[in-house]
Design an enzyme around this catalytic site. Sequence first.
Site, mmCIF file in Angstrom:
data_model
loop_
_atom_site.group_PDB
_atom_site.id
_atom_site.type_symbol
_atom_site.label_atom_id
_atom_site.label_comp_id
_atom_site.label_asym_id
_atom_site.label_seq_id
_atom_site.Cartn_x
_atom_site.Cartn_y
_atom_site.Cartn_z
ATOM 1 N N THR A 195 2.893 0.442 -3.294
ATOM 2 C CA THR A 195 3.534 1.336 -2.528
ATOM 3 C C THR A 195 4.990 2.021 -3.623
ATOM 4 O O THR A 195 5.552 2.985 -3.114
ATOM 5 C CB THR A 195 4.620 0.991 -1.324
ATOM 6 N N THR B 99 15.289 -7.656 -14.105
ATOM 7 C CA THR B 99 14.263 -9.419 -14.822
ATOM 8 C C THR B 99 12.780 -8.983 -15.019
ATOM 9 O O THR B 99 12.714 -9.108 -13.241
ATOM 10 C CB THR B 99 14.970 -10.613 -14.280
ATOM 11 N N CYS C 122 -6.473 0.678 19.200
ATOM 12 C CA CYS C 122 -5.721 0.879 20.550
ATOM 13 C C CYS C 122 -4.290 -0.069 21.424
ATOM 14 O O CYS C 122 -4.382 -0.982 21.351
ATOM 15 C CB CYS C 122 -7.018 -0.040 21.377
HETATM 16 N N1 PLP Z 1 -2.782 3.387 -1.814
HETATM 17 C C1 PLP Z 1 -3.800 2.442 -1.246
HETATM 18 C C2 PLP Z 1 -4.543 3.732 -1.701
HETATM 19 C C3 PLP Z 1 -4.003 2.103 -0.383
HETATM 20 O O1 PLP Z 1 -4.848 1.359 -0.281
HETATM 21 C C4 PLP Z 1 -2.189 0.789 -0.861
HETATM 22 C C5 PLP Z 1 -2.979 -0.708 -0.231
HETATM 23 O O2 PLP Z 1 -3.672 -0.577 0.821
HETATM 24 C C6 PLP Z 1 -0.624 1.118 -1.358
HETATM 25 C C7 PLP Z 1 -1.484 2.537 -2.015
HETATM 26 C C8 PLP Z 1 -0.266 0.216 -1.815
HETATM 27 O O3 PLP Z 1 -0.443 -0.733 -1.924
HETATM 28 P P1 PLP Z 1 0.687 -2.176 -2.039
HETATM 29 O O4 PLP Z 1 0.343 -2.827 -1.658
HETATM 30 O O5 PLP Z 1 0.552 -2.578 -3.726
HETATM 31 O O6 PLP Z 1 2.092 -2.028 -1.962
#
Ligand code: PLP
Length: 376
Positions: A71, A232, A320
């Site tokens: 992310t 860090t 759902c």
């Molecule tokens: N991108 C993709 C294609 C993912 O499948 C995921 C997590 O499922 C992420 C980004 C996010 O990664 P993280 O969980 O390390 O933040």
Amino acid sequence: MKIYADNSATTQLAPEALNAMMPFLTTEFGNASGVYSFSRSARKALKDARETIATCIGALPEEILFTSGGTESDNWVIKGHIPLGRIVTSRIEHHAILNSLSYANLFCHGSAIILPVNKTGIVSCRVLETALSRKASLVSIMLANNEIGTIEPIKELAHIAHQKGVKFHTDAVQAVGHIPIDINELGVDFLSASAHKFMGPKGIGFLFCRKDTHFYNLMDGGQQESGLRAGTENIASIVGMSTALNNCCKRMQKMSKKLDKMTSVFKEMITDAIPEAAFNGDAVNRLPGHISLSIPGINGEGLLHFLDLKGIAVSTGAACNSKSTQISHVLRAIRLPVSLAKGTIRISLGANNKSEDIPIIAKSIIEYCAKTKKNT
Ligand code: PLP
């Protein structure tokens, strides 16, 4: 009995990774930036881990920047390019990409071009070429999709972007450690990865950023990560990540073969018993062990709970609530009919799975379908 078959969501920490991490969680707690000898082992571990990870993807050590995961890596690249111009991406990207673009529209009045995909989830080179007739700062297309397992033609797409003078990023979170990756072969400028998808610890990842690519700093503070991401370093997790990735790369070929075999046995069992079942994503270019299964007339969430009661963990493509069914943006993008989308589950096999798991999972799914049919 417990069968974990949701390895695309996360994986179990490899014992080798845990062992490699332990000293840095206990006795070797020095700060890698320290100038005294106490910090030496942390500093060396950081250097070695960077080199190992770089080798695994054909990069230079200085091109690897440690982050908190997929992310963060995705946000960093997208938000770093928003002020530079339009971003081109696809409809099936992870929300770490798509929601970073919403931020762009909100705060920077940026605009994005979101490309469609075909029925197997592939981004077409021709569609990208047309989109790039307008000026852009970055193309970001994922290497492999988390929901349907399709692997994109990244080499060809990156080539088109470069011909137009546009940088290329790939979210390789689902691919790193599972399929061979060479950043020079792919020709990408940026690549995101996350350790917990390849049997490393959670909350750690990296961003490959090609040398001499102008890039902005994410965190202001100290001089860690070439002054681009201050803070860090989490040495234990970085060491765990490099150990896990190195392991995955060493046994990748053998693992792919094992997962492919288990996948075909599973598909055969399901197709024999439920001929109307469909498998989503590209049939050839796909992640090993990744199965996106749609069964018309069943409820994917109901099936998930049924499997859960039997100790089997999988995930769905549609959630759902009491009033409606929310079909995932990926299944909508591949234009999967609603009746199939509602009955979609994802089974992602990994190193933890044994061939004995396959008939148990398949028979449980068949049992649920027979029950559902009887009740309707
Ligand atoms: N991108 C993709 C294609 C993912 O499948 C995921 C997590 O499922 C992420 C980004 C996010 O990664 P993280 O969980 O390390 O933040």
